[in-house]
Enzyme design. Sequence first.
Site, short mmCIF file in Angstrom:
data_model
loop_
_atom_site.label_atom_id
_atom_site.label_comp_id
_atom_site.label_asym_id
_atom_site.label_seq_id
_atom_site.Cartn_x
_atom_site.Cartn_y
_atom_site.Cartn_z
N GLY A 140 1.37 7.07 -14.26
CA GLY A 140 2.11 6.00 -13.60
C GLY A 140 2.04 6.05 -12.08
O GLY A 140 1.42 6.93 -11.49
N ARG A 143 3.47 7.56 -6.51
CA ARG A 143 3.79 7.40 -5.09
C ARG A 143 3.46 5.99 -4.59
O ARG A 143 3.41 5.76 -3.39
CB ARG A 143 3.02 8.43 -4.27
N LYS A 164 1.59 2.71 -0.76
CA LYS A 164 1.24 4.03 -1.29
C LYS A 164 1.78 5.10 -0.35
O LYS A 164 1.48 5.09 0.85
CB LYS A 164 -0.27 4.17 -1.42
N ASP A 176 5.85 14.75 -4.92
CA ASP A 176 6.91 14.32 -3.99
C ASP A 176 6.88 12.84 -3.68
O ASP A 176 7.71 12.34 -2.91
CB ASP A 176 6.81 15.12 -2.68
N GLY A 177 5.91 12.10 -4.23
CA GLY A 177 5.83 10.66 -3.97
C GLY A 177 5.29 10.30 -2.60
O GLY A 177 5.28 9.14 -2.23
N ASP A 335 -7.10 6.26 -15.72
CA ASP A 335 -6.07 5.67 -14.88
C ASP A 335 -6.63 5.21 -13.55
O ASP A 335 -5.93 4.54 -12.78
CB ASP A 335 -4.91 6.66 -14.66
N ASP A 345 -8.01 3.48 -6.31
CA ASP A 345 -7.43 4.82 -6.16
C ASP A 345 -8.44 5.82 -5.59
O ASP A 345 -9.07 6.58 -6.33
CB ASP A 345 -6.86 5.31 -7.49
#
Length: 625
Positions: A140, A143, A164, A176-177, A335, A345
């Site tokens: 998912g 971040r 992002k 930690d995102g 993903d 990504d």
Amino acid sequence: MAAHLSNGNASNGTSYAGTSLADLPKSWTFTSSLPPDSKFPTPAASHKTPREDIEPRQVKSALFTWVRPEEAKEPELLSVSPAAMKDLGIKEGEEKTEEFKQTVAGNKLLGWDSEKEEGGYPWAQCYGGWQFGSWAGQLGDGRAISLFETTNPSSKTRYELQLKGAGITPYSRFADGKAVLRSSIREFVVSEALNALRIPTTRALSLTLLPHSKVRRETLEPGAIVARFAQSWLRIGTFDILRARGDRDLIRQLSTYIAENVFDGWESLPARNPNEDDKLGGPVGTGVGKDAIEGPAGQEENRFTRLYREIVRRNAKTVAAWQAYAFTNGVLNTDNTSIFGLSIDFGPFAFLDNFDPNYTPNHDDHMLRYSYRNQPTIIWWNLVRLGESLGELIGSGPNVDSEEFVEKGVRQEDADELVSRAEALITRTGEEYKAVFLEEYKRLMTARLGLKTHKESDFETLFSELLDTMESLELDFNQFFRKLSNLKVGDLETEEQRKEAAGVFFHHEGVTGIGNTEESARKRIAEWLEKWSTRVYEDWGPNGDDETRQVEMKKVNPKFIPKSWILDELIKRVEKGGEREILDRVVHMALHPFEERWGWDEKEEERFCGDVPKFDRAMQCSCSS
């Protein structure tokens, strides 16, 4: 059919000047069409929850969670992409406003009324994935947080704007995102560079430094946010998680959403391919009704098969473009494979320096799974996983809408027939994937070589021989084509002329590669140049216009490519040296890769476009960002 390639010109020739970020048309189609995380059934429920209480966990029977970005203290807007501004329909100068800066940093939510607790609200997607061939479970948007969808008033193209590095979401797992400046610079530049090269890709609007955010990776690094956008952020991994959890109703619902809201409706999808085997790469019609069934017994194609083929065909064209421009993604997990056929990504990506088909930019990829050579195979492997997720819908053929099938699933006595049909259709789609890939690859390589037509013999005589020569002599892939664009065929008539011209392709330190001498290297290139010039004569005539051909070649063969060494230097100068102008200059070059000059320091421009420093070739990096 929805546009597959962005042309970098949202105005479509009109005089539309754009509008403010606040006034852009906004929508939340994704969140209004698909089920949310039951823990936060409404935006208000999420908004009332303290930000620090939103933590990683398993999210079931949902495709997203309402979640807002974390507050960014004193964000510094480092750069924006003028091309992205134009494609989104944002007016020039808007990036100088405080509202723009706070929006792309996640501090201002456009479309949400905090007092009334209503309106559109940010969200993070739920998906899973196969990583390096192993099932990784729920992944998912760990971040990334989407703000809204916006439709360019001129081009009518709808994009989803996303941040992002905006903080922890339920999908952050043990992370930690955050995103670090280093990787954010890389993604910001390559997103826009790929688009300028006409390679389907997600885009980047802005890069923001978070001066008060220190992020722990291998070391302590400054944090950053990339505001990025795409026609869709859905991936194969979105289907993977639903299949793993047995959410057959959600697979059907998601498939319907994609056909009707991401693509241009069921009738925009490809009709059954009338060709066979290697001819499957040619154009196919559209306009097939939603409920129509096409094909012989055992291979009946329903609308979900057509949806699958559309996704496959898009990805085939994109990976063909990667191969034609020697781009390596580095981490082609499911993903990281887009249902819209976008490059997506960006972690340890790279453009090849010396041509080495076994090169991978990912220093953790010890088995070379995601090497340049393997990209077409791996994308198909990922698409087979999608076929498995859609297998029940594909395999049901003409019975896809029967009440019993929709409500109860597959009857035991029908299972063998369904599996057989699904396997047959996925296998045939695999042949279509190969054919579409080859068709697009040949088209791109033909253009890069300055030819007007493609002959079947070109693949072996020109393409394969050139790649073998590049590999043996360790030549720079993209520079070779640009240098070839400068050659005049009239100057290659004799063997001596061709041997002399061969020298322009060598590195500044001379001939490289095991067992090569200058004489053997010049001879090998000269032999290829003879074959190439013969084909140019065939296409352009014996009195062909060299100048026109050169101009056409330079329209498809970039002078500037954001190589790894350039990005590495850029990161050091921005992060360590505090430089700011260099970022905009490199982005400007990336946005106009086919130019000869960019109006900057000519010596510096030539350095960035020239030979890759010997000890900076074939650099690798990690997935950490």
